[in-house]
Design a protein around this motif. Sequence first.
Motif, PDB file in Angstrom:
ATOM      1  N   GLN A  89      13.559  -4.375  -0.878  1.00 37.48           N
ATOM      2  CA  GLN A  89      13.414  -4.666   0.547  1.00 37.48           C
ATOM      3  C   GLN A  89      12.150  -4.005   1.063  1.00 37.48           C
ATOM      4  O   GLN A  89      11.815  -2.882   0.673  1.00 37.48           O
ATOM      5  CB  GLN A  89      14.627  -4.167   1.341  1.00 37.48           C
ATOM      6  CG  GLN A  89      15.932  -4.872   0.985  1.00 37.48           C
ATOM      7  CD  GLN A  89      17.096  -4.377   1.805  1.00 37.48           C
ATOM      8  OE1 GLN A  89      16.938  -3.440   2.606  1.00 37.48           O
ATOM      9  NE2 GLN A  89      18.250  -4.997   1.631  1.00 37.48           N
ATOM     10  N   ASP A  90      11.467  -4.704   1.930  1.00 38.95           N
ATOM     11  CA  ASP A  90      10.248  -4.164   2.539  1.00 38.95           C
ATOM     12  C   ASP A  90      10.629  -3.344   3.765  1.00 38.95           C
ATOM     13  O   ASP A  90      11.177  -3.863   4.738  1.00 38.95           O
ATOM     14  CB  ASP A  90       9.306  -5.301   2.949  1.00 38.95           C
ATOM     15  CG  ASP A  90       8.801  -6.067   1.738  1.00 38.95           C
ATOM     16  OD1 ASP A  90       8.639  -5.438   0.675  1.00 38.95           O
ATOM     17  OD2 ASP A  90       8.596  -7.297   1.851  1.00 38.95           O
ATOM     18  N   GLU A  91      10.358  -2.063   3.691  1.00 35.83           N
ATOM     19  CA  GLU A  91      10.690  -1.154   4.782  1.00 35.83           C
ATOM     20  C   GLU A  91       9.411  -0.682   5.465  1.00 35.83           C
ATOM     21  O   GLU A  91       8.381  -0.479   4.808  1.00 35.83           O
ATOM     22  CB  GLU A  91      11.468   0.056   4.257  1.00 35.83           C
ATOM     23  CG  GLU A  91      12.812  -0.326   3.637  1.00 35.83           C
ATOM     24  CD  GLU A  91      13.545   0.892   3.138  1.00 35.83           C
ATOM     25  OE1 GLU A  91      12.955   1.999   3.224  1.00 35.83           O
ATOM     26  OE2 GLU A  91      14.696   0.735   2.663  1.00 35.83           O
ATOM     27  N   ARG A 101       3.386 -10.825   2.308  1.00 38.73           N
ATOM     28  CA  ARG A 101       4.443 -11.163   1.350  1.00 38.73           C
ATOM     29  C   ARG A 101       5.628 -11.816   2.050  1.00 38.73           C
ATOM     30  O   ARG A 101       6.235 -12.759   1.530  1.00 38.73           O
ATOM     31  CB  ARG A 101       4.886  -9.898   0.618  1.00 38.73           C
ATOM     32  CG  ARG A 101       5.841 -10.162  -0.537  1.00 38.73           C
ATOM     33  CD  ARG A 101       6.325  -8.878  -1.178  1.00 38.73           C
ATOM     34  NE  ARG A 101       5.215  -8.051  -1.620  1.00 38.73           N
ATOM     35  CZ  ARG A 101       4.912  -6.867  -1.124  1.00 38.73           C
ATOM     36  NH1 ARG A 101       5.639  -6.362  -0.127  1.00 38.73           N
ATOM     37  NH2 ARG A 101       3.900  -6.163  -1.601  1.00 38.73           N
ATOM     38  N   GLN A 102       5.936 -11.343   3.231  1.00 36.08           N
ATOM     39  CA  GLN A 102       7.052 -11.930   3.972  1.00 36.08           C
ATOM     40  C   GLN A 102       6.742 -13.368   4.402  1.00 36.08           C
ATOM     41  O   GLN A 102       7.620 -14.235   4.389  1.00 36.08           O
ATOM     42  CB  GLN A 102       7.365 -11.068   5.204  1.00 36.08           C
ATOM     43  CG  GLN A 102       8.687 -11.407   5.863  1.00 36.08           C
ATOM     44  CD  GLN A 102       9.880 -11.183   4.951  1.00 36.08           C
ATOM     45  OE1 GLN A 102       9.901 -10.248   4.142  1.00 36.08           O
ATOM     46  NE2 GLN A 102      10.886 -12.046   5.067  1.00 36.08           N
ATOM     47  N   VAL A 152       2.735  -6.207   3.227  1.00 39.80           N
ATOM     48  CA  VAL A 152       4.155  -6.518   3.399  1.00 39.80           C
ATOM     49  C   VAL A 152       4.324  -7.747   4.288  1.00 39.80           C
ATOM     50  O   VAL A 152       5.151  -8.632   4.007  1.00 39.80           O
ATOM     51  CB  VAL A 152       4.895  -5.299   3.986  1.00 39.80           C
ATOM     52  CG1 VAL A 152       6.336  -5.656   4.303  1.00 39.80           C
ATOM     53  CG2 VAL A 152       4.850  -4.134   3.015  1.00 39.80           C
ATOM     54  N   SER A 153       3.544  -7.830   5.358  1.00 40.00           N
ATOM     55  CA  SER A 153       3.658  -8.993   6.244  1.00 40.00           C
ATOM     56  C   SER A 153       3.216 -10.272   5.540  1.00 40.00           C
ATOM     57  O   SER A 153       3.824 -11.339   5.717  1.00 40.00           O
ATOM     58  CB  SER A 153       2.818  -8.770   7.502  1.00 40.00           C
ATOM     59  OG  SER A 153       1.447  -8.607   7.170  1.00 40.00           O
ATOM     60  N   ARG A 212      13.864 -10.655  -6.009  1.00 49.04           N
ATOM     61  CA  ARG A 212      13.958  -9.521  -5.086  1.00 49.04           C
ATOM     62  C   ARG A 212      15.400  -9.271  -4.668  1.00 49.04           C
ATOM     63  O   ARG A 212      15.811  -8.112  -4.488  1.00 49.04           O
ATOM     64  CB  ARG A 212      13.079  -9.774  -3.856  1.00 49.04           C
ATOM     65  CG  ARG A 212      11.592  -9.750  -4.149  1.00 49.04           C
ATOM     66  CD  ARG A 212      10.787 -10.252  -2.962  1.00 49.04           C
ATOM     67  NE  ARG A 212      10.964  -9.408  -1.801  1.00 49.04           N
ATOM     68  CZ  ARG A 212      10.245  -8.329  -1.536  1.00 49.04           C
ATOM     69  NH1 ARG A 212       9.283  -7.956  -2.370  1.00 49.04           N
ATOM     70  NH2 ARG A 212      10.449  -7.616  -0.456  1.00 49.04           N
ATOM     71  N   VAL A 249       4.426  -2.063   9.844  1.00 42.64           N
ATOM     72  CA  VAL A 249       4.459  -2.814   8.594  1.00 42.64           C
ATOM     73  C   VAL A 249       3.028  -3.158   8.227  1.00 42.64           C
ATOM     74  O   VAL A 249       2.291  -3.750   9.029  1.00 42.64           O
ATOM     75  CB  VAL A 249       5.304  -4.112   8.737  1.00 42.64           C
ATOM     76  CG1 VAL A 249       5.303  -4.896   7.429  1.00 42.64           C
ATOM     77  CG2 VAL A 249       6.730  -3.762   9.149  1.00 42.64           C
TER      78      VAL A 249
END
Length: 422
Positions: A202-204, A218-219, A215-216, A196, A211
């Motif tokens: 980047q997760d926006e 994955r983070q 996405v959360s 990445r 969010v």
Amino acid sequence: MERVQYHQEQMLPELKDFVKKGIFSPAEVKEIIKRRTTFETSLVRRVADKADFLRYAQYEIGLEALRRKRLQRLKLPPSPPSISDYAIVRRQYYIFERAVRKFKADVSLWTEYIELARKNGARGLVGRLCARALQLHLNTPSIYVLAASHELAQGSPSSARSLLQRGLRFCPDAVELWTQYVKMELSYVEGLRRRRDVLGIQDEPDAAGRVNEAVSARQEVLNGAVVMTVMESAAKSLPTLDLFKSLLSLFESYPSPLAPNLTSHLLDLLQRALPSEPEACLMRATVAVESAFQKGALVDSLKAANESLMEDVSTLGVRMSQLYTQWVNLWARKLDERHGELVRDSQDVGTGTLLLTANRPNTFASVCDEFPDSRPRPRREKRLWSLPQDWLPSVIGNSTWLWLDAVSLCAMFPWWSMLFWP
């Protein structure tokens, strides 16, 4: 001897090709035939030895290395592949195949066979060998590690994860398997993070600033949530000090920005799993001081570790007192040695040296007063043999009583007197 002659006939095409290409001379080919005949004769004995197979395979490996060097030196023009290009490698596989059929229970033979196939780039053969080895050795952690590393190298982390989980079902007490499982998950997360970063992904959040769940999640994975879950399972299944030491050495050697957080989580698990183990208490204090020593905040960490260890000494007893004494002496010696080497942290190091040096003379005495059993005993002089101080009177007394017994027996039985009197 018929089998030996059969193998001699099978090697004729490749030897002719060697001479035709100029890789080996006719004299060298005769020497190759002689050596192979000797090895084959040793393999067809009624009671075969594993060392004979290994010597034969090692000879073929050296012969293949010589062939490749000769090809680099001769710089032959490109030509279609011939039998001499793969015959020696095929013979290596054939030797190991005969060996593992003869000695199926020998794990080292399977391991060497798999490593040889991996070194030669035979990916399909490595997979088949791992499957065969696992059928015979379900309780061998090293086979699971080899198979999982092969699947991970082929870009199949799900298969590697399944193999390691299967191995942990059969070998739940294997520290090596738990360590490799944590390492595999950590390497997978680190690969995702680096990919990445290279691609600039980047997760926006969306237009509303929220969010989504994907996405959360994955983070959380990128922050090491999966690795922490595996660590918790390992600590619950195998709460031993060897496991925590192995995981700690893994995090110290693995280049990842997640290593500090994972080390902190590992120490929390150690506190919960082994709260009354003296070695575990010492390990937590040592890791905390070493991390602070690298960051430049040494004095506060030394004070906190010292207070924590003193509390453990008062509750855990003699063994903890001995370990605490060794820990104080060790860190005082380390700081004395590195006092003149550091410039940026010279004041901090000097303060820590004064702290431990002032504490070192009184530490051992106070601990020994509280726990008399931990006081070292004076050394005794070792002798090969020794006699008691009253050895002479005891010998004389014992001999006197023996002599009187003999006289009394002679008086009771007169015919025994010929044995004692002239």
